[in-house]
Design a protein around this motif. Structure first.
Motif, PDB file in Angstrom:
ATOM      1  N   LEU A  24       0.834  -1.215   0.000  1.00 54.41           N
ATOM      2  CA  LEU A  24       0.000   0.000   0.000  1.00 54.41           C
ATOM      3  C   LEU A  24       0.861   1.254   0.000  1.00 54.41           C
ATOM      4  O   LEU A  24       0.573   2.221  -0.710  1.00 54.41           O
ATOM      5  N   SER A  25       1.913   1.263   0.821  1.00 56.32           N
ATOM      6  CA  SER A  25       2.808   2.429   0.870  1.00 56.32           C
ATOM      7  C   SER A  25       3.501   2.650  -0.471  1.00 56.32           C
ATOM      8  O   SER A  25       3.608   3.783  -0.955  1.00 56.32           O
ATOM      9  N   TYR A  26       3.971   1.560  -1.071  1.00 55.93           N
ATOM     10  CA  TYR A  26       4.653   1.672  -2.361  1.00 55.93           C
ATOM     11  C   TYR A  26       3.684   2.110  -3.461  1.00 55.93           C
ATOM     12  O   TYR A  26       4.045   2.918  -4.331  1.00 55.93           O
ATOM     13  N   ALA A  27       2.464   1.589  -3.417  1.00 51.68           N
ATOM     14  CA  ALA A  27       1.469   1.970  -4.431  1.00 51.68           C
ATOM     15  C   ALA A  27       1.114   3.446  -4.325  1.00 51.68           C
ATOM     16  O   ALA A  27       0.930   4.130  -5.339  1.00 51.68           O
ATOM     17  N   ALA A  28       1.020   3.965  -3.081  1.00 47.92           N
ATOM     18  CA  ALA A  28       0.715   5.388  -2.883  1.00 47.92           C
ATOM     19  C   ALA A  28       1.848   6.262  -3.412  1.00 47.92           C
ATOM     20  O   ALA A  28       1.607   7.305  -4.040  1.00 47.92           O
ATOM     21  N   GLU A  29       3.086   5.841  -3.203  1.00 49.58           N
ATOM     22  CA  GLU A  29       4.239   6.586  -3.722  1.00 49.58           C
ATOM     23  C   GLU A  29       4.220   6.575  -5.250  1.00 49.58           C
ATOM     24  O   GLU A  29       4.465   7.609  -5.893  1.00 49.58           O
ATOM     25  N   ALA A  30       3.913   5.422  -5.838  1.00 51.59           N
ATOM     26  CA  ALA A  30       3.845   5.340  -7.302  1.00 51.59           C
ATOM     27  C   ALA A  30       2.750   6.248  -7.845  1.00 51.59           C
ATOM     28  O   ALA A  30       2.954   6.967  -8.837  1.00 51.59           O
ATOM     29  N   GLN A  31       1.601   6.240  -7.186  1.00 54.39           N
ATOM     30  CA  GLN A  31       0.479   7.062  -7.640  1.00 54.39           C
ATOM     31  C   GLN A  31       0.829   8.546  -7.618  1.00 54.39           C
ATOM     32  O   GLN A  31       0.408   9.312  -8.487  1.00 54.39           O
TER      33      GLN A  31
END
Length: 238
Positions: A24-31
């Motif tokens: 979730l943290s990595y996906a938020a950074e990617a977004q």
């Protein structure tokens, strides 16, 4: 009462835990960079990248001359590559941001009763230290999570050069605490790296096991902590 003078503590999943899954943290950074990746895919690729890097360069690559910062940046980049992101400039930016974010209280939270248990132990005159397979960001994380003041020393595997279950890291803690092994106890959530490793150098040890978690059969019930607050009764009763 157990005649203890020193308590040593594991940190991750004993005192602190991640606020949300890595994916979730990595996906938020990617977004934030306009890149859409599913958290589940990132979670899987992170586990694969972390395992591969740990095998190739154990203990943050310290023996091979890597910095833990470079070690983690490489893990983050490989995580995104495995999930289909290949643009170098974006990978570098995301890796640096995530490395910095995981150094702050933003991504960490205290386990239930962690603060109260540490305060009780300190008020009852026990010296305390940290023995953790963590990199050199741990001091900063403990400060930001308002835990650092409880500890007389913080030993990370990166600083010592060996990781639990290596006995050297526990013997270093005993030396810093100025105590004999039988005057010390270690608290952690991992059977081999925490519970058994501490016992093998002659320390007492306790295994944090929340209800529903499986326990090794050779751990006596009195050495299992269903919650951190159970430690207080064990110390007083022991």
């Amino acid at each position: 009462m157990l005649r203890l003078r020193l308590l040593t503590w594991d940190v991750k999943d004993t005192l602190l835990r991640l606020r949300q899954p890595v994916g979730l943290s990595y996906a938020a950074e990617a977004q934030a960079h306009g890149v859409q990746v599913q958290p589940e895919a990132l979670g899987q690729s992170f586990r694969a990248a972390y395992r591969a890097q740990s095998r190739r360069f154990p203990n943050y690559g310290r023996a091979e001359g890597l910095s833990s910062r470079q070690w983690w940046v490489d893990v983050v980049k490989e995580t995104f590559r495995l999930a289909g992101v290949h643009e170098d400039a974006v990978l570098s930016l995301m890796a640096e941001n995530l490395y910095r974010d995981y150094c702050s209280a933003h991504n960490w939270e205290l386990l239930p009763e962690a603060g109260e248990t540490l305060s009780w132990c300190r008020q009852h005159g026990l010296h305390m230290g940290v023995v953790s397979n963590f990199d050199n960001r741990l001091e900063s994380i403990l400060v930001q999570c308002n835990l650092r003041h409880h500890f007389h020393f913080v030993l990370t595997s990166e600083a010592v050069g060996v990781a639990k279950p290596d006995p050297k890291i526990f013997r270093t803690a005993l030396r810093l605490g100025g105590v004999l092994p039988e005057q010390a106890a270690h608290i952690g959530d991992d059977y081999s790296r925490d519970y058994r490793a501490a016992r093998e150098v002659g320390m007492h040890s306790f295994l944090l096991r929340t209800p529903g978690q499986s326990t090794q059969p050779e751990v006596p019930p009195g050495h299992i902590l269903p919650t951190l607050s159970h430690l207080l009764a064990v110390i007083e009763k022991g």
